[in-house]
Write a protein that holds these residues in place. Sequence first.
Motif, PDB file in Angstrom:
ATOM      1  N   ASP A  56     -43.013  11.183 -38.902  1.00 23.20           N
ATOM      2  CA  ASP A  56     -42.192  12.166 -39.608  1.00 23.20           C
ATOM      3  C   ASP A  56     -41.532  11.526 -40.831  1.00 23.20           C
ATOM      4  O   ASP A  56     -41.353  10.312 -40.890  1.00 23.20           O
ATOM      5  CB  ASP A  56     -41.131  12.711 -38.650  1.00 23.20           C
ATOM      6  N   ALA A  57     -41.132  12.339 -41.802  1.00 22.60           N
ATOM      7  CA  ALA A  57     -40.519  11.838 -43.032  1.00 22.60           C
ATOM      8  C   ALA A  57     -38.995  11.856 -42.979  1.00 22.60           C
ATOM      9  O   ALA A  57     -38.338  11.363 -43.901  1.00 22.60           O
ATOM     10  CB  ALA A  57     -40.998  12.660 -44.222  1.00 22.60           C
ATOM     11  N   ARG A  58     -38.408  12.418 -41.928  1.00 19.62           N
ATOM     12  CA  ARG A  58     -36.951  12.573 -41.896  1.00 19.62           C
ATOM     13  C   ARG A  58     -36.196  11.253 -41.760  1.00 19.62           C
ATOM     14  O   ARG A  58     -35.044  11.149 -42.160  1.00 19.62           O
ATOM     15  CB  ARG A  58     -36.553  13.535 -40.779  1.00 19.62           C
ATOM     16  N   ILE A  59     -36.830  10.241 -41.165  1.00 25.32           N
ATOM     17  CA  ILE A  59     -36.227   8.906 -41.105  1.00 25.32           C
ATOM     18  C   ILE A  59     -37.221   7.943 -41.765  1.00 25.32           C
ATOM     19  O   ILE A  59     -38.066   7.348 -41.104  1.00 25.32           O
ATOM     20  CB  ILE A  59     -35.936   8.469 -39.654  1.00 25.32           C
ATOM     21  N   PRO A  60     -37.158   7.809 -43.091  1.00 27.91           N
ATOM     22  CA  PRO A  60     -38.174   7.035 -43.815  1.00 27.91           C
ATOM     23  C   PRO A  60     -38.347   5.607 -43.294  1.00 27.91           C
ATOM     24  O   PRO A  60     -39.457   5.086 -43.266  1.00 27.91           O
ATOM     25  CB  PRO A  60     -37.664   7.050 -45.253  1.00 27.91           C
ATOM     26  N   GLY A  61     -37.270   4.976 -42.865  1.00 30.37           N
ATOM     27  CA  GLY A  61     -37.371   3.599 -42.393  1.00 30.37           C
ATOM     28  C   GLY A  61     -38.151   3.446 -41.100  1.00 30.37           C
ATOM     29  O   GLY A  61     -38.554   2.337 -40.743  1.00 30.37           O
ATOM     30  N   PHE A  62     -38.370   4.555 -40.376  1.00 32.58           N
ATOM     31  CA  PHE A  62     -39.117   4.510 -39.119  1.00 32.58           C
ATOM     32  C   PHE A  62     -40.594   4.849 -39.304  1.00 32.58           C
ATOM     33  O   PHE A  62     -41.380   4.672 -38.385  1.00 32.58           O
ATOM     34  CB  PHE A  62     -38.524   5.505 -38.117  1.00 32.58           C
ATOM     35  N   GLN A  63     -40.948   5.358 -40.462  1.00 32.51           N
ATOM     36  CA  GLN A  63     -42.324   5.842 -40.661  1.00 32.51           C
ATOM     37  C   GLN A  63     -43.341   4.743 -40.412  1.00 32.51           C
ATOM     38  O   GLN A  63     -43.182   3.604 -40.858  1.00 32.51           O
ATOM     39  CB  GLN A  63     -42.503   6.374 -42.084  1.00 32.51           C
ATOM     40  N   ASN A  64     -44.395   5.101 -39.669  1.00 34.22           N
ATOM     41  CA  ASN A  64     -45.505   4.210 -39.355  1.00 34.22           C
ATOM     42  C   ASN A  64     -45.095   3.014 -38.506  1.00 34.22           C
ATOM     43  O   ASN A  64     -45.705   1.949 -38.569  1.00 34.22           O
ATOM     44  CB  ASN A  64     -46.218   3.750 -40.626  1.00 34.22           C
ATOM     45  N   TYR A  65     -44.060   3.226 -37.705  1.00 31.81           N
ATOM     46  CA  TYR A  65     -43.646   2.228 -36.725  1.00 31.81           C
ATOM     47  C   TYR A  65     -43.847   2.808 -35.326  1.00 31.81           C
ATOM     48  O   TYR A  65     -43.603   3.983 -35.086  1.00 31.81           O
ATOM     49  CB  TYR A  65     -42.177   1.840 -36.889  1.00 31.81           C
ATOM     50  N   LEU A  66     -44.259   1.940 -34.414  1.00 32.33           N
ATOM     51  CA  LEU A  66     -44.345   2.304 -33.005  1.00 32.33           C
ATOM     52  C   LEU A  66     -42.972   2.091 -32.387  1.00 32.33           C
ATOM     53  O   LEU A  66     -42.386   1.008 -32.506  1.00 32.33           O
ATOM     54  CB  LEU A  66     -45.380   1.432 -32.293  1.00 32.33           C
ATOM     55  N   VAL A  67     -42.433   3.131 -31.752  1.00 27.57           N
ATOM     56  CA  VAL A  67     -41.157   3.023 -31.054  1.00 27.57           C
ATOM     57  C   VAL A  67     -41.440   2.473 -29.665  1.00 27.57           C
ATOM     58  O   VAL A  67     -42.216   3.038 -28.901  1.00 27.57           O
ATOM     59  CB  VAL A  67     -40.457   4.397 -30.976  1.00 27.57           C
ATOM     60  N   LEU A  68     -40.800   1.356 -29.360  1.00 26.22           N
ATOM     61  CA  LEU A  68     -41.074   0.604 -28.139  1.00 26.22           C
ATOM     62  C   LEU A  68     -39.749   0.256 -27.490  1.00 26.22           C
ATOM     63  O   LEU A  68     -38.796  -0.108 -28.181  1.00 26.22           O
ATOM     64  CB  LEU A  68     -41.842  -0.669 -28.506  1.00 26.22           C
ATOM     65  N   GLY A  69     -39.663   0.397 -26.183  1.00 24.66           N
ATOM     66  CA  GLY A  69     -38.422   0.067 -25.499  1.00 24.66           C
ATOM     67  C   GLY A  69     -38.671  -0.641 -24.195  1.00 24.66           C
ATOM     68  O   GLY A  69     -39.808  -0.867 -23.786  1.00 24.66           O
ATOM     69  N   ASP A  70     -37.564  -1.004 -23.539  1.00 28.07           N
ATOM     70  CA  ASP A  70     -37.625  -1.621 -22.227  1.00 28.07           C
ATOM     71  C   ASP A  70     -36.609  -0.920 -21.342  1.00 28.07           C
ATOM     72  O   ASP A  70     -35.419  -0.860 -21.666  1.00 28.07           O
ATOM     73  CB  ASP A  70     -37.321  -3.117 -22.319  1.00 28.07           C
ATOM     74  N   SER A  71     -37.070  -0.375 -20.222  1.00 23.67           N
ATOM     75  CA  SER A  71     -36.210   0.449 -19.376  1.00 23.67           C
ATOM     76  C   SER A  71     -35.280  -0.360 -18.485  1.00 23.67           C
ATOM     77  O   SER A  71     -34.346   0.192 -17.916  1.00 23.67           O
ATOM     78  CB  SER A  71     -37.059   1.385 -18.512  1.00 23.67           C
ATOM     79  N   VAL A  72     -35.475  -1.664 -18.374  1.00 21.85           N
ATOM     80  CA  VAL A  72     -34.571  -2.506 -17.605  1.00 21.85           C
ATOM     81  C   VAL A  72     -33.540  -3.145 -18.526  1.00 21.85           C
ATOM     82  O   VAL A  72     -32.348  -3.104 -18.275  1.00 21.85           O
ATOM     83  CB  VAL A  72     -35.344  -3.575 -16.809  1.00 21.85           C
ATOM     84  N   ALA A  73     -34.009  -3.731 -19.632  1.00 22.64           N
ATOM     85  CA  ALA A  73     -33.101  -4.396 -20.571  1.00 22.64           C
ATOM     86  C   ALA A  73     -32.407  -3.415 -21.504  1.00 22.64           C
ATOM     87  O   ALA A  73     -31.459  -3.785 -22.192  1.00 22.64           O
ATOM     88  CB  ALA A  73     -33.881  -5.414 -21.399  1.00 22.64           C
ATOM     89  N   SER A  74     -32.866  -2.163 -21.566  1.00 21.64           N
ATOM     90  CA  SER A  74     -32.313  -1.141 -22.466  1.00 21.64           C
ATOM     91  C   SER A  74     -32.427  -1.545 -23.929  1.00 21.64           C
ATOM     92  O   SER A  74     -31.606  -1.159 -24.752  1.00 21.64           O
ATOM     93  CB  SER A  74     -30.855  -0.827 -22.108  1.00 21.64           C
ATOM     94  N   ASN A  75     -33.442  -2.329 -24.244  1.00 20.01           N
ATOM     95  CA  ASN A  75     -33.713  -2.675 -25.639  1.00 20.01           C
ATOM     96  C   ASN A  75     -34.621  -1.627 -26.259  1.00 20.01           C
ATOM     97  O   ASN A  75     -35.413  -0.979 -25.576  1.00 20.01           O
ATOM     98  CB  ASN A  75     -34.395  -4.048 -25.728  1.00 20.01           C
ATOM     99  N   LEU A  76     -34.511  -1.471 -27.570  1.00 17.83           N
ATOM    100  CA  LEU A  76     -35.360  -0.561 -28.331  1.00 17.83           C
ATOM    101  C   LEU A  76     -35.811  -1.283 -29.583  1.00 17.83           C
ATOM    102  O   LEU A  76     -34.993  -1.868 -30.292  1.00 17.83           O
ATOM    103  CB  LEU A  76     -34.583   0.710 -28.701  1.00 17.83           C
ATOM    104  N   TRP A  77     -37.131  -1.249 -29.845  1.00 14.99           N
ATOM    105  CA  TRP A  77     -37.666  -1.951 -31.003  1.00 14.99           C
ATOM    106  C   TRP A  77     -38.594  -1.032 -31.798  1.00 14.99           C
ATOM    107  O   TRP A  77     -39.117  -0.045 -31.273  1.00 14.99           O
ATOM    108  CB  TRP A  77     -38.498  -3.173 -30.568  1.00 14.99           C
ATOM    109  N   LEU A  78     -38.790  -1.382 -33.047  1.00 14.01           N
ATOM    110  CA  LEU A  78     -39.796  -0.744 -33.900  1.00 14.01           C
ATOM    111  C   LEU A  78     -40.839  -1.791 -34.243  1.00 14.01           C
ATOM    112  O   LEU A  78     -40.508  -2.868 -34.721  1.00 14.01           O
ATOM    113  CB  LEU A  78     -39.172  -0.212 -35.188  1.00 14.01           C
TER     114      LEU A  78
END
Length: 198
Positions: free
Chosen positions: A171-193
């Motif tokens: 999506d174009a609404r958050i330009p800094g996130f475009q073409n990034y895979l959203v990745l997280g960890d459900s135990v550590a509660s980390n979120l990465w791009l």
Amino acid sequence: VEFTIPRTSTNTNQGGWIGMGPDGNLYIAIGDGGDPAAAQDPGSRLGKVLRLAPNPNPTGPAPQYWLPAPGNPFISGGGDPYVFALGLRNPATGAFDGNRLFLGDSGASVEELNLLPLDQPGRNLGWPFMDGTRVHQGTAPAGLVAPAAEYAHGTGRYEGRRIRIGGVYRDARIPGFQNYLVLGDSVASNLWLVPVAD
């Protein structure tokens, strides 16, 4: 009952993820069930990604609605015809992006982000010979495919215990996130791009 995957007697590494691919096929990821050798056994459905194609003409008293997808590596013999990829430990998260599947696999000491192009069946992701890019046991055969990314088990900033894949942000609404895979960890509660270009 449409389709079965025999279990082991243990209650570990059951994995589990299912999704319809952009090619119209059904993809099922399943863990090794606590039997690491099953992940490398082409005749076993454990430790694999399975690919099923809808039957266009299911007829008869016991119609079969799903068939092995054309192009599966063992469709003509040598293993289970539903197997698409092998060498997984405990996959439980995935997301399609165009003609590829991002698949998370919880390893013994690392969490893996694997990339599976849908037009490249037969990829061997290495378990139990490899745990991510680390040697786990035995001598690894040639032709194993390393994960696209990995992180170690732990509590640090770039560590965790259970990988979770959100998907690729287009999506174009958050330009800094475009073409990034959203990745997280459900135990550590980390979120990465993760940049998809890499």
